[in-house]
Design a protein around this motif. Structure first.
Motif, PDB file in Angstrom:
ATOM      1  N   SER A   1       0.589  -1.126  -0.152  1.00 40.46           N
ATOM      2  CA  SER A   1      -0.062  -0.267  -0.126  1.00 40.46           C
ATOM      3  C   SER A   1       0.983   1.385   0.226  1.00 40.46           C
ATOM      4  O   SER A   1       0.339   2.400  -0.269  1.00 40.46           O
ATOM      5  CB  SER A   1      -1.046  -0.238   1.144  1.00 40.46           C
ATOM      6  N   THR A   2       1.850   1.373  -0.048  1.00 34.35           N
ATOM      7  CA  THR A   2       2.795   2.611   0.494  1.00 34.35           C
ATOM      8  C   THR A   2       3.668   2.695  -0.923  1.00 34.35           C
ATOM      9  O   THR A   2       4.240   4.295  -0.750  1.00 34.35           O
ATOM     10  CB  THR A   2       3.929   2.356   1.536  1.00 34.35           C
ATOM     11  N   GLY A   3       3.601   1.725  -1.418  1.00 32.72           N
ATOM     12  CA  GLY A   3       4.460   1.956  -2.863  1.00 32.72           C
ATOM     13  C   GLY A   3       3.690   3.063  -4.075  1.00 32.72           C
ATOM     14  O   GLY A   3       2.651   2.665  -3.710  1.00 32.72           O
ATOM     15  N   SER A   4       4.499   2.882  -5.008  1.00 36.77           N
ATOM     16  CA  SER A   4       3.156   4.007  -5.584  1.00 36.77           C
ATOM     17  C   SER A   4       2.257   3.054  -6.095  1.00 36.77           C
ATOM     18  O   SER A   4       1.468   3.560  -6.697  1.00 36.77           O
ATOM     19  CB  SER A   4       4.447   4.225  -7.028  1.00 36.77           C
ATOM     20  N   ILE A   5       2.092   2.751  -6.705  1.00 36.69           N
ATOM     21  CA  ILE A   5       1.065   0.964  -7.394  1.00 36.69           C
ATOM     22  C   ILE A   5       0.547   1.271  -6.254  1.00 36.69           C
ATOM     23  O   ILE A   5      -1.534   1.549  -5.980  1.00 36.69           O
ATOM     24  CB  ILE A   5       1.752   0.232  -7.484  1.00 36.69           C
ATOM     25  N   GLY A   6       0.671   1.287  -4.936  1.00 40.01           N
ATOM     26  CA  GLY A   6      -1.036   1.362  -3.933  1.00 40.01           C
ATOM     27  C   GLY A   6      -1.085   2.230  -3.349  1.00 40.01           C
ATOM     28  O   GLY A   6      -2.419   2.441  -3.662  1.00 40.01           O
ATOM     29  N   ARG A   7      -0.376   3.537  -3.418  1.00 43.31           N
ATOM     30  CA  ARG A   7      -0.681   4.873  -3.850  1.00 43.31           C
ATOM     31  C   ARG A   7      -1.909   5.469  -4.670  1.00 43.31           C
ATOM     32  O   ARG A   7      -2.707   5.452  -4.423  1.00 43.31           O
ATOM     33  CB  ARG A   7       0.369   6.013  -3.209  1.00 43.31           C
ATOM     34  N   SER A   8      -1.524   5.341  -5.639  1.00 39.41           N
ATOM     35  CA  SER A   8      -2.424   5.176  -6.878  1.00 39.41           C
ATOM     36  C   SER A   8      -3.780   4.607  -6.820  1.00 39.41           C
ATOM     37  O   SER A   8      -4.845   4.807  -7.010  1.00 39.41           O
ATOM     38  CB  SER A   8      -1.889   4.691  -7.853  1.00 39.41           C
TER      39      SER A   8
ATOM     40  N   ALA B   1       2.768  -3.712   4.464  1.00 40.48           N
ATOM     41  CA  ALA B   1       3.459  -2.792   3.270  1.00 40.48           C
ATOM     42  C   ALA B   1       4.498  -3.271   4.414  1.00 40.48           C
ATOM     43  O   ALA B   1       4.271  -4.725   5.198  1.00 40.48           O
ATOM     44  CB  ALA B   1       3.403  -1.560   3.872  1.00 40.48           C
ATOM     45  N   ASN B   2       5.728  -3.080   4.147  1.00 42.59           N
ATOM     46  CA  ASN B   2       6.681  -3.754   4.762  1.00 42.59           C
ATOM     47  C   ASN B   2       7.536  -2.687   6.157  1.00 42.59           C
ATOM     48  O   ASN B   2       7.195  -3.397   6.375  1.00 42.59           O
ATOM     49  CB  ASN B   2       8.059  -3.647   3.545  1.00 42.59           C
ATOM     50  N   LYS B   3       7.277  -1.050   5.353  1.00 44.55           N
ATOM     51  CA  LYS B   3       7.762  -0.861   7.086  1.00 44.55           C
ATOM     52  C   LYS B   3       8.058   1.164   7.062  1.00 44.55           C
ATOM     53  O   LYS B   3       8.115   1.271   7.950  1.00 44.55           O
ATOM     54  CB  LYS B   3       9.260  -1.093   7.096  1.00 44.55           C
ATOM     55  N   SER B   4       6.856   1.444   6.116  1.00 43.65           N
ATOM     56  CA  SER B   4       7.147   2.915   5.896  1.00 43.65           C
ATOM     57  C   SER B   4       6.165   3.319   6.965  1.00 43.65           C
ATOM     58  O   SER B   4       4.483   3.966   6.648  1.00 43.65           O
ATOM     59  CB  SER B   4       6.481   3.648   4.923  1.00 43.65           C
TER      60      SER B   4
ATOM     61  N   VAL C   1      -4.000  -5.575   9.003  1.00 47.44           N
ATOM     62  CA  VAL C   1      -2.578  -4.615   8.108  1.00 47.44           C
ATOM     63  C   VAL C   1      -1.202  -5.259   8.614  1.00 47.44           C
ATOM     64  O   VAL C   1      -1.083  -5.924   9.718  1.00 47.44           O
ATOM     65  CB  VAL C   1      -2.420  -3.190   9.135  1.00 47.44           C
ATOM     66  N   GLY C   2      -1.279  -5.844   7.705  1.00 45.98           N
ATOM     67  CA  GLY C   2       0.025  -6.732   7.566  1.00 45.98           C
ATOM     68  C   GLY C   2       1.378  -6.563   7.517  1.00 45.98           C
ATOM     69  O   GLY C   2       1.368  -4.891   5.683  1.00 45.98           O
ATOM     70  N   VAL C   3       2.825  -5.555   8.198  1.00 44.81           N
ATOM     71  CA  VAL C   3       3.817  -5.512   8.349  1.00 44.81           C
ATOM     72  C   VAL C   3       4.870  -6.023   8.047  1.00 44.81           C
ATOM     73  O   VAL C   3       5.509  -6.912   8.993  1.00 44.81           O
ATOM     74  CB  VAL C   3       4.072  -4.141   8.814  1.00 44.81           C
ATOM     75  N   GLY C   4       5.789  -6.257   6.933  1.00 48.84           N
ATOM     76  CA  GLY C   4       6.874  -7.801   6.974  1.00 48.84           C
ATOM     77  C   GLY C   4       7.723  -6.939   8.092  1.00 48.84           C
ATOM     78  O   GLY C   4       8.619  -7.913   8.485  1.00 48.84           O
ATOM     79  N   ASP C   5       8.010  -6.269   8.675  1.00 50.72           N
ATOM     80  CA  ASP C   5       8.977  -5.720   9.011  1.00 50.72           C
ATOM     81  C   ASP C   5       8.969  -5.709  10.182  1.00 50.72           C
ATOM     82  O   ASP C   5       8.018  -4.960  10.672  1.00 50.72           O
ATOM     83  CB  ASP C   5      10.340  -4.247   8.288  1.00 50.72           C
ATOM     84  N   GLU C   6       9.945  -6.227  11.663  1.00 51.84           N
ATOM     85  CA  GLU C   6       8.803  -6.405  12.889  1.00 51.84           C
ATOM     86  C   GLU C   6       9.158  -5.072  13.370  1.00 51.84           C
ATOM     87  O   GLU C   6       8.274  -5.123  14.433  1.00 51.84           O
ATOM     88  CB  GLU C   6      10.020  -7.353  13.268  1.00 51.84           C
ATOM     89  N   THR C   7      10.708  -5.059  13.564  1.00 49.14           N
ATOM     90  CA  THR C   7      10.800  -3.136  14.639  1.00 49.14           C
ATOM     91  C   THR C   7       9.464  -2.236  14.350  1.00 49.14           C
ATOM     92  O   THR C   7       8.623  -1.620  14.783  1.00 49.14           O
ATOM     93  CB  THR C   7      11.479  -2.970  14.184  1.00 49.14           C
ATOM     94  N   SER C   8       9.118  -2.551  12.590  1.00 51.07           N
ATOM     95  CA  SER C   8       7.958  -1.320  12.313  1.00 51.07           C
ATOM     96  C   SER C   8       6.623  -1.273  12.713  1.00 51.07           C
ATOM     97  O   SER C   8       5.507  -1.161  12.755  1.00 51.07           O
ATOM     98  CB  SER C   8       7.499  -1.314  11.150  1.00 51.07           C
ATOM     99  N   ALA C   9       6.863  -3.226  12.809  1.00 51.03           N
ATOM    100  CA  ALA C   9       5.179  -3.345  13.024  1.00 51.03           C
ATOM    101  C   ALA C   9       4.832  -3.734  14.671  1.00 51.03           C
ATOM    102  O   ALA C   9       3.567  -2.742  15.224  1.00 51.03           O
ATOM    103  CB  ALA C   9       4.261  -5.136  12.470  1.00 51.03           C
TER     104      ALA C   9
END
Length: 400
Positions: free
Chosen positions: A13-20, A39-42, A58-66
């Motif tokens: 969702s935080t990438g260019s396609i996701g935002r569009s 998303a990963n970590k934004s 919401v799924g977040v790939g990066d553990e710290t960001s999650a």
């Protein structure tokens, strides 16, 4: 479809396609509702998206960001649109769980790179129709993915502008009527340059795409023409067309998004202004169309539409992708993985632009191709990443 509303999961969702995609959803008049994001970590951008669209999971790939997002959700008391506590999942397993969320009707797969394969497969395995913007899913494991989709009666609808154009031009025509597919490419920022002239280009040079606003990785792939090579592989699997019947033309204006040639010599083309909201909205609303999605194309204001044969001497990545497709098996996965690693090494200044295809070719020469079962695909992916970094380190004194 539930009560006239289509419920959407958006991966990446935080990438260019996701935002569009979120912009198209926001402007749909309530036709679509987001129930799951990944998303990963934004984290900061994810927070804004959560507040605007109120997903349930919401799924977040990066553990710290999650962990940061989970604490924010707890402290702020944010809830999903159903009024329930927001469920924040972590790691790749969490992203896959978000991808397979039961309430969704449709999944947009827009995670960049190889990390999009597992979540896309997770959604297919529970019967979710897919809007595919992650070409690596089919590059790495196209046969397995398409077979699984067929087994689950899942529609895989293209979101890449070129594949969406072909999909629209085909429009149910029998395969026997198709002579060839023609993918168009802008040519990127270095169209017309010789191989020697590109030896000194910088990352900032390569990131100045003339027509499209995309993430860094895809923009570099556009500059090398690897993006178009990956799209050739994707088209082969999406449309079940032989590699020899898929061509590429450079079209600097990015108005004709791709073409289909019929056996009688007729050419069908899809034209529009270069705006990803068009193919995104079409995939979400298929077989219907939405009004007013993108700016209307005014042909009278266009001075020329030009087409050129790609220069594979200056841009060898395109030819390497064709070779990978011809080799089959795990070779496309290896090429994709090596390319991903080399793009990041180039962006970090470890290697130069013209070394990307040189090292990819070396990886291809070393790779022992096997049948593209999923376990073999992931093994080839990891092997190619290690090998690309080893070659880069040996040649340049760098690498991961």
């Amino acid at each position: 479809m539930n009560s006239g509303i289509k419920y959407i999961t958006l991966l990446g969702s935080t990438g260019s396609i996701g935002r569009s995609a979120l912009e198209a959803i926001a402007n749909s008049g309530g036709r679509f509702r987001v129930v799951s994001l990944a998303a990963n970590k934004s984290v900061e951008l994810l927070k804004r998206q959560i507040l605007a669209f109120r997903p349930e999971i919401v799924g977040v790939g990066d553990e710290t960001s999650a962990a940061q997002l989970r604490q924010w959700a707890k402290d702020s008391g944010v809830t999903g649109i159903d009024g329930q506590k927001l469920n924040v999942l972590s790691s790749q397993e969490g992203v896959c769980e978000a991808a397979a969320y039961e309430k969704a009707d449709f999944v947009i797969s827009a995670i960049v790179g190889a990390s999009g394969l597992r979540p896309t497969l997770a959604a297919i395995k529970v019967g979710k129709d897919i809007g595919l913007a992650n070409k690596e899913t089919l590059v790495m494991a196209g046969s397995a993915v398409m077979e699984e989709a067929k087994r689950r009666n899942v529609k895989v609808l293209p979101v890449d502008s070129e594949h969406s154009a072909i999909f629209q031009c085909l429009d149910g025509r029998p395969k026997a009527h198709i002579s060839r597919l023609i993918l168009t490419a802008s040519g990127g920022p270095f169209f017309g340059r010789s191989k020697d002239a590109m030896a000194t280009v910088t990352a900032s040079d390569a990131l100045r795409h003339p027509n499209w606003s995309m993430g860094n990785k895809i923009t570099i792939d556009s500059a090398t023409l690897m993006n178009k090579g990956l799209e050739v592989i994707e088209a082969h699997h999406l449309f079940d067309i032989a590699p020899g019947s898929i061509d590429v033309l450079i079209h600097p204006q990015s108005i004709v998004h791709s073409l289909v040639e019929l056996i009688d010599g007729s050419l069908l083309a899809q034209l529009s202004v270069p705006d990803m909201k068009g193919p995104i909205a079409y995939a979400m609303s298929y077989p219907d169309r939405m009004e007013g999605v993108i700016e209307r194309l005014r042909l009278e204001e266009i001075s020329a539409l030009t087409f050129h044969t790609p220069d594979t001497e200056a841009f060898p990545c395109l030819a390497l992708a064709y070779e990978a497709l011809k080799a089959g098996g795990t070779m496309p996965a290896a090429v994709n993985a090596a390319n991903e690693e080399l793009v990041w090494l180039f962006l970090k200044g470890v290697i130069n632009f013209t070394q990307i295809p040189v090292i990819i070719e070396e990886v291809m020469m070393r790779h022992n191709v096997t049948v593209a079962r999923l376990d073999a695909v992931f093994e080839a992916d990891q092997w190619a990443r290690r090998t690309a970094n080893e070659i880069a380190k040996a040649n340049c004194g760098g690498g991961n």
